[in-house]
Scaffold this active site. Sequence first.
Site, PDB file in Angstrom:
ATOM      1  N   LYS A 263     -40.008  16.246  -9.334  1.00 35.54           N
ATOM      2  CA  LYS A 263     -39.237  17.353  -9.904  1.00 35.54           C
ATOM      3  C   LYS A 263     -39.261  17.209 -11.423  1.00 35.54           C
ATOM      4  O   LYS A 263     -38.938  16.144 -11.962  1.00 35.54           O
ATOM      5  CB  LYS A 263     -37.799  17.330  -9.398  1.00 35.54           C
ATOM      6  CG  LYS A 263     -36.932  18.467  -9.952  1.00 35.54           C
ATOM      7  CD  LYS A 263     -35.473  18.343  -9.527  1.00 35.54           C
ATOM      8  CE  LYS A 263     -35.261  18.665  -8.080  1.00 35.54           C
ATOM      9  NZ  LYS A 263     -33.812  18.762  -7.727  1.00 35.54           N
TER      10      LYS A 263
ATOM     11  N   ASP B  14     -22.151  20.605  -3.991  1.00 31.83           N
ATOM     12  CA  ASP B  14     -22.993  21.784  -3.784  1.00 31.83           C
ATOM     13  C   ASP B  14     -23.682  21.714  -2.430  1.00 31.83           C
ATOM     14  O   ASP B  14     -24.864  22.024  -2.307  1.00 31.83           O
ATOM     15  CB  ASP B  14     -24.024  21.918  -4.911  1.00 31.83           C
ATOM     16  CG  ASP B  14     -24.664  23.310  -4.946  1.00 31.83           C
ATOM     17  OD1 ASP B  14     -24.036  24.277  -4.446  1.00 31.83           O
ATOM     18  OD2 ASP B  14     -25.789  23.444  -5.475  1.00 31.83           O
TER      19      ASP B  14
END
Length: 245
Positions: A7, A102
Amino acid sequence: GRDVAIKVLLDELSPNDTLTRRFTVEALAVSRLKHPNTIQIYDFGKTAAGRLYIVMELLEGETLNDRILGLGRLPVRMALRILAHIAAALDEAHGKGIIHRDLKPENIFLVKVGDDPDFVKVLDFGVAKLRDGAGDGKGTLTKAGSIFGTPRYMSPEQASARAVDARSDLYSLGIMLFEMLTGRPPFEAEQPLLLLLAHVNQTAPMIAEVAPDLAVPRDVERLLMELIDKQPNRRPATAAVLRDR
């Protein structure tokens, strides 16, 4: 000598201090976690050109969101098995002072491990909160009074920018369990603000109201209602308690 996923923060986002900090928080948080139900990080840092990166295990499978969209509703046994895996990952995270904040179906990945086609990997700790005094000694890595996360799955305390603890993640798990069983979350609205207000003020519908043809064991629905209770002290005390039920 192995395939990995990398990422990288996009160059155009690097000047954004908030996103840069979130990226760093994710790397810091997950690098401390070793549970097999949590995505594993092998390395993180900054390239010579100044690009932030995280190197993590490469997963092959589908997100929980994809599974729900594909099946419409998940069988009760499958939903509970997925719930238990997530709770096991959270038990370690919470024990190290990390609150995910989240949790949502898009951040739950399902892979095949041995004979288990629904082995869970919890992803994206990008808005994780490190408990004051935990980790690097700098305390909370998110700004007090700010709202982070995804409104559809937020706890009432998170939606109203109040202090959150591990039980906030358990509320989000309850919202996901409702969606796994019925095919939709308990609260729906086009505007994020209306979703936040619903979590704070509205009573969630019973499963029978949303899916009258669905037969759910009474103890499962009782557990669901405990998880999405507006009052944190009425929810299961810890992820370990939830996992063991």
